[in-house]
Design a protein around this motif. Structure first.
Motif, PDB file in Angstrom:
ATOM      1  N   MET A 321      45.955  21.371  39.258  1.00 23.98           N
ATOM      2  CA  MET A 321      44.824  21.789  40.075  1.00 23.98           C
ATOM      3  C   MET A 321      44.527  23.271  39.852  1.00 23.98           C
ATOM      4  O   MET A 321      43.364  23.680  39.756  1.00 23.98           O
ATOM      5  N   PHE A 322      45.589  24.073  39.759  1.00 22.40           N
ATOM      6  CA  PHE A 322      45.401  25.504  39.519  1.00 22.40           C
ATOM      7  C   PHE A 322      44.701  25.731  38.179  1.00 22.40           C
ATOM      8  O   PHE A 322      43.740  26.502  38.089  1.00 22.40           O
ATOM      9  N   GLU A 323      45.175  25.055  37.120  1.00 16.28           N
ATOM     10  CA  GLU A 323      44.575  25.248  35.807  1.00 16.28           C
ATOM     11  C   GLU A 323      43.154  24.692  35.742  1.00 16.28           C
ATOM     12  O   GLU A 323      42.300  25.227  35.042  1.00 16.28           O
ATOM     13  N   LEU A 324      42.900  23.622  36.471  1.00 19.18           N
ATOM     14  CA  LEU A 324      41.543  23.079  36.519  1.00 19.18           C
ATOM     15  C   LEU A 324      40.597  24.072  37.193  1.00 19.18           C
ATOM     16  O   LEU A 324      39.479  24.303  36.725  1.00 19.18           O
ATOM     17  N   SER A 325      41.072  24.672  38.292  1.00 22.15           N
ATOM     18  CA  SER A 325      40.248  25.657  38.991  1.00 22.15           C
ATOM     19  C   SER A 325      39.991  26.871  38.106  1.00 22.15           C
ATOM     20  O   SER A 325      38.864  27.367  38.020  1.00 22.15           O
ATOM     21  N   ARG A 326      41.039  27.348  37.435  1.00 19.06           N
ATOM     22  CA  ARG A 326      40.857  28.480  36.538  1.00 19.06           C
ATOM     23  C   ARG A 326      39.938  28.098  35.368  1.00 19.06           C
ATOM     24  O   ARG A 326      39.086  28.881  34.940  1.00 19.06           O
ATOM     25  N   GLY A 327      40.113  26.892  34.852  1.00 19.80           N
ATOM     26  CA  GLY A 327      39.305  26.456  33.713  1.00 19.80           C
ATOM     27  C   GLY A 327      37.827  26.420  34.011  1.00 19.80           C
ATOM     28  O   GLY A 327      36.997  26.566  33.109  1.00 19.80           O
ATOM     29  N   ALA A 328      37.467  26.256  35.299  1.00 19.17           N
ATOM     30  CA  ALA A 328      36.052  26.233  35.670  1.00 19.17           C
ATOM     31  C   ALA A 328      35.368  27.555  35.350  1.00 19.17           C
ATOM     32  O   ALA A 328      34.140  27.596  35.165  1.00 19.17           O
ATOM     33  N   ILE A 329      36.146  28.631  35.271  1.00 18.76           N
ATOM     34  CA  ILE A 329      35.563  29.943  34.977  1.00 18.76           C
ATOM     35  C   ILE A 329      34.807  29.912  33.654  1.00 18.76           C
ATOM     36  O   ILE A 329      33.767  30.559  33.501  1.00 18.76           O
ATOM     37  N   ARG A 330      35.304  29.134  32.700  1.00 18.71           N
ATOM     38  CA  ARG A 330      34.657  29.086  31.375  1.00 18.71           C
ATOM     39  C   ARG A 330      33.236  28.536  31.465  1.00 18.71           C
ATOM     40  O   ARG A 330      32.435  28.772  30.563  1.00 18.71           O
ATOM     41  N   HIS A 331      32.936  27.795  32.520  1.00 15.64           N
ATOM     42  CA  HIS A 331      31.667  27.069  32.579  1.00 15.64           C
ATOM     43  C   HIS A 331      30.742  27.571  33.683  1.00 15.64           C
ATOM     44  O   HIS A 331      29.750  26.908  33.994  1.00 15.64           O
ATOM     45  N   ILE A 332      31.053  28.732  34.263  1.00 19.79           N
ATOM     46  CA  ILE A 332      30.117  29.313  35.221  1.00 19.79           C
ATOM     47  C   ILE A 332      28.912  29.864  34.462  1.00 19.79           C
ATOM     48  O   ILE A 332      28.973  30.097  33.255  1.00 19.79           O
ATOM     49  N   PHE A 333      27.820  30.080  35.176  1.00 17.60           N
ATOM     50  CA  PHE A 333      26.579  30.533  34.545  1.00 17.60           C
ATOM     51  C   PHE A 333      26.407  32.052  34.613  1.00 17.60           C
ATOM     52  O   PHE A 333      25.359  32.563  34.237  1.00 17.60           O
ATOM     53  N   ALA A 334      27.420  32.769  35.095  1.00 25.07           N
ATOM     54  CA  ALA A 334      27.344  34.223  35.196  1.00 25.07           C
ATOM     55  C   ALA A 334      27.821  34.876  33.897  1.00 25.07           C
ATOM     56  O   ALA A 334      28.294  34.207  32.969  1.00 25.07           O
ATOM     57  N   GLN A 335      27.743  36.201  33.861  1.00 30.21           N
ATOM     58  CA  GLN A 335      28.050  36.934  32.641  1.00 30.21           C
ATOM     59  C   GLN A 335      29.552  37.072  32.403  1.00 30.21           C
ATOM     60  O   GLN A 335      30.371  36.830  33.283  1.00 30.21           O
ATOM     61  N   ASP A 336      29.902  37.489  31.182  1.00 31.41           N
ATOM     62  CA  ASP A 336      31.298  37.552  30.762  1.00 31.41           C
ATOM     63  C   ASP A 336      32.130  38.507  31.608  1.00 31.41           C
ATOM     64  O   ASP A 336      33.325  38.269  31.817  1.00 31.41           O
ATOM     65  N   VAL A 338      31.984  38.972  34.762  1.00 31.03           N
ATOM     66  CA  VAL A 338      32.401  38.237  35.958  1.00 31.03           C
ATOM     67  C   VAL A 338      33.551  37.298  35.612  1.00 31.03           C
ATOM     68  O   VAL A 338      34.524  37.176  36.363  1.00 31.03           O
ATOM     69  N   LYS A 339      33.459  36.645  34.471  1.00 26.71           N
ATOM     70  CA  LYS A 339      34.534  35.743  34.047  1.00 26.71           C
ATOM     71  C   LYS A 339      35.846  36.499  33.890  1.00 26.71           C
ATOM     72  O   LYS A 339      36.917  36.015  34.300  1.00 26.71           O
ATOM     73  N   ALA A 340      35.795  37.698  33.310  1.00 27.81           N
ATOM     74  CA  ALA A 340      37.001  38.500  33.128  1.00 27.81           C
ATOM     75  C   ALA A 340      37.614  38.868  34.479  1.00 27.81           C
ATOM     76  O   ALA A 340      38.842  38.784  34.674  1.00 27.81           O
ATOM     77  N   PHE A 341      36.775  39.265  35.426  1.00 24.85           N
ATOM     78  CA  PHE A 341      37.273  39.618  36.760  1.00 24.85           C
ATOM     79  C   PHE A 341      37.929  38.411  37.431  1.00 24.85           C
ATOM     80  O   PHE A 341      39.005  38.528  38.031  1.00 24.85           O
ATOM     81  N   LEU A 342      37.288  37.248  37.337  1.00 23.29           N
ATOM     82  CA  LEU A 342      37.825  36.049  37.978  1.00 23.29           C
ATOM     83  C   LEU A 342      39.147  35.624  37.354  1.00 23.29           C
ATOM     84  O   LEU A 342      40.062  35.166  38.049  1.00 23.29           O
ATOM     85  N   ASN A 343      39.276  35.763  36.051  1.00 21.74           N
ATOM     86  CA  ASN A 343      40.558  35.459  35.410  1.00 21.74           C
ATOM     87  C   ASN A 343      41.665  36.367  35.930  1.00 21.74           C
ATOM     88  O   ASN A 343      42.815  35.931  36.100  1.00 21.74           O
ATOM     89  N   GLU A 344      41.340  37.631  36.206  1.00 21.26           N
ATOM     90  CA  GLU A 344      42.332  38.542  36.782  1.00 21.26           C
ATOM     91  C   GLU A 344      42.738  38.089  38.187  1.00 21.26           C
ATOM     92  O   GLU A 344      43.909  38.190  38.568  1.00 21.26           O
ATOM     93  N   VAL A 345      41.775  37.569  38.953  1.00 20.26           N
ATOM     94  CA  VAL A 345      42.083  37.052  40.288  1.00 20.26           C
ATOM     95  C   VAL A 345      43.085  35.907  40.188  1.00 20.26           C
ATOM     96  O   VAL A 345      44.065  35.846  40.946  1.00 20.26           O
ATOM     97  N   GLN A 350      48.657  33.414  40.508  1.00 25.92           N
ATOM     98  CA  GLN A 350      49.378  32.311  39.859  1.00 25.92           C
ATOM     99  C   GLN A 350      50.824  32.172  40.292  1.00 25.92           C
ATOM    100  O   GLN A 350      51.251  31.094  40.704  1.00 25.92           O
ATOM    101  N   THR A 351      51.603  33.235  40.225  1.00 28.28           N
ATOM    102  CA  THR A 351      53.037  33.119  40.487  1.00 28.28           C
ATOM    103  C   THR A 351      53.303  32.622  41.902  1.00 28.28           C
ATOM    104  O   THR A 351      54.068  31.674  42.114  1.00 28.28           O
ATOM    105  N   GLY A 352      52.661  33.234  42.874  1.00 31.34           N
ATOM    106  CA  GLY A 352      52.897  32.836  44.261  1.00 31.34           C
ATOM    107  C   GLY A 352      52.493  31.406  44.547  1.00 31.34           C
ATOM    108  O   GLY A 352      53.196  30.687  45.255  1.00 31.34           O
ATOM    109  N   LEU A 353      51.407  30.961  43.965  1.00 31.91           N
ATOM    110  CA  LEU A 353      50.918  29.601  44.250  1.00 31.91           C
ATOM    111  C   LEU A 353      51.773  28.534  43.588  1.00 31.91           C
ATOM    112  O   LEU A 353      52.063  27.499  44.179  1.00 31.91           O
ATOM    113  N   LEU A 354      52.158  28.763  42.339  1.00 33.81           N
ATOM    114  CA  LEU A 354      52.860  27.719  41.609  1.00 33.81           C
ATOM    115  C   LEU A 354      54.320  27.604  42.014  1.00 33.81           C
ATOM    116  O   LEU A 354      54.974  26.586  41.737  1.00 33.81           O
ATOM    117  N   TRP A 355      54.847  28.625  42.685  1.00 36.65           N
ATOM    118  CA  TRP A 355      56.227  28.542  43.182  1.00 36.65           C
ATOM    119  C   TRP A 355      56.269  28.149  44.656  1.00 36.65           C
ATOM    120  O   TRP A 355      57.340  27.934  45.210  1.00 36.65           O
TER     121      TRP A 355
END
Length: 357
Positions: A321-336, A338-345, A350-355
């Motif tokens: 689910m985490f990777e699916l949510s992150r993967g959606a960033i590739r398909h947003i209609f905003a500029q690159d 924004v995608k870079a910022f969201l990947n940083e989020v 990641q660490t806290g959620l997956l553990w």
């Protein structure tokens, strides 16, 4: 909470599989709330608070515009068939046809999504006209923008369309210095063409989207009652938008309509929504074209398009689910940017959620 809670995740390719007991963590609401979310299928009118709808309907009842007792139960009903949802949308259209109300519900909807840790929101809405109060499609969208500027709980950042020739910086549209604000949400608008519209009306929406592509409008949507209208009616407007570089998402496969589904897939939009009624050959075509699907989990279950979450397109572990949510960033209609910022989020979360157990 949004009235219809149109939550969505993105699915690209792959097949269906069974979900084992150890993978049922995706229904852990505490974990889901902590997960940063990319919301790509949110209808403005489908996300209005029940309390707001009841208040507005009661006010119109007092003015004699409608009979409140006739609509109260429609608003309060939680589980609706797809047909009942469109009856509710018809009611919402009556309730939300002035500029002030459009601004109010926009503000509330964005604040509600931000409270659920949505970090990127593509909010779709059909520009409306109301000659009696001087509302045009353009003034309707400006009322939406006014609602974004009024958001109090979170910083709202608009991004230009990814297809803009010259990259432009994202812009905070509300007062980010207010102490009450916590966090940031990127909001982009999709202008929707309703299936009840004419070709000329659809073209007007396309021209408005093109005019506002540097002001937070990032693409187009085709939506509305799936048993209304004909795909060929909207094709000229959508083709025009494509020629001008506007990204397009289509409601596709909400009901069985093999001819239309095939035509929509052949159009090869940037994304499609729902895809509940695709047969095996249509899924093969979709995957061969690599078209992402906005899978609207809550909506599909509540409208009985899918019987339960367990019977949905797939079963997911928390890591998936985490990777699916992150993967959606590739398909947003905003500029690159924004995608870079969201990947940083997502990297930070990641660490806290997956553990987390």
């Amino acid at each position: 909470m949004p009235a219809l809670n149109m939550c969505s995740v993105l699915f690209v390719g792959g097949g269906q599989r069974e979900m084992g007991e150890e993978e049922s963590g995706f229904v852990d609401m505490e974990w889901c709330l902590a997960l940063p979310k990319i919301e790509l299928h949110a209808h403005l009118n489908g996300s209005v608070r029940d309390a707001t709808l009841l208040e507005l309907a009661k006010d119109l009842g007092n003015k004699g515009v409608l009979v409140f007792s006739d609509v109260e139960h429609v608003i309060k009903k939680s589980d609706r068939s797809l047909a009942e949802c469109f009856k509710l949308f018809d009611l919402i259209h009556i309730i939300t046809t002035d500029h002030a109300t459009v601004s109010r519900i926009t503000k509330e909807v964005v604040e509600d999504f931000a409270a659920e840790n949505v970090v990127y929101l593509e909010l779709r809405t059909t520009p409306k006209t109301n000659e009696t109060i001087g509302m045009t499609k353009s003034s309707y969208v400006e009322a939406v923008m006014k609602g974004l500027r009024a958001v109090e709980t979170v910083e709202v950042v608009l991004s230009p369309c990814a297809s803009t020739l010259e990259p432009e910086p994202s812009t905070s549209v509300n007062d980010a210095s207010t102490k009450k604000k916590q966090g940031r949400i990127f909001v982009c608008l999709l202008l929707s063409i309703d299936r009840r519209e004419t070709t000329a009306s659809a073209m007007e929406t396309v021209q408005l989207a093109l005019k506002m592509r540097n002001q937070g409008v990032v693409g187009l949507d085709l939506s509305g009652n799936p048993i209304t209208g004909d795909w060929i009616t909207f094709l000229p407007a959508l083709s025009c938008a494509r020629e001008q570089g506007l990204p397009i998402t289509l409601h596709c496969g909400e009901v069985r309509n093999p001819k239309e589904i095939k035509a929509m897939l052949e159009f090869c939009p940037e994304r499609i929504g729902h895809a509940c009624c695709l047969e095996d050959e249509e899924w093969k075509m979709l995957k061969s074209l690599n078209i992402p699907v906005e899978i609207c989990l809550t909506s599909n279950v509540r409208t009985n398009s899918i019987s339960s979450l367990h019977d949905h397109h797939f079963g997911l572990s928390k890591a998936q689910m985490f990777e699916l949510s992150r993967g959606a960033i590739r398909h947003i209609f905003a500029q690159d940017g924004v995608k870079a910022f969201l990947n940083e989020v997502f990297d930070s979360a990641q660490t806290g959620l997956l553990w987390r157990k």
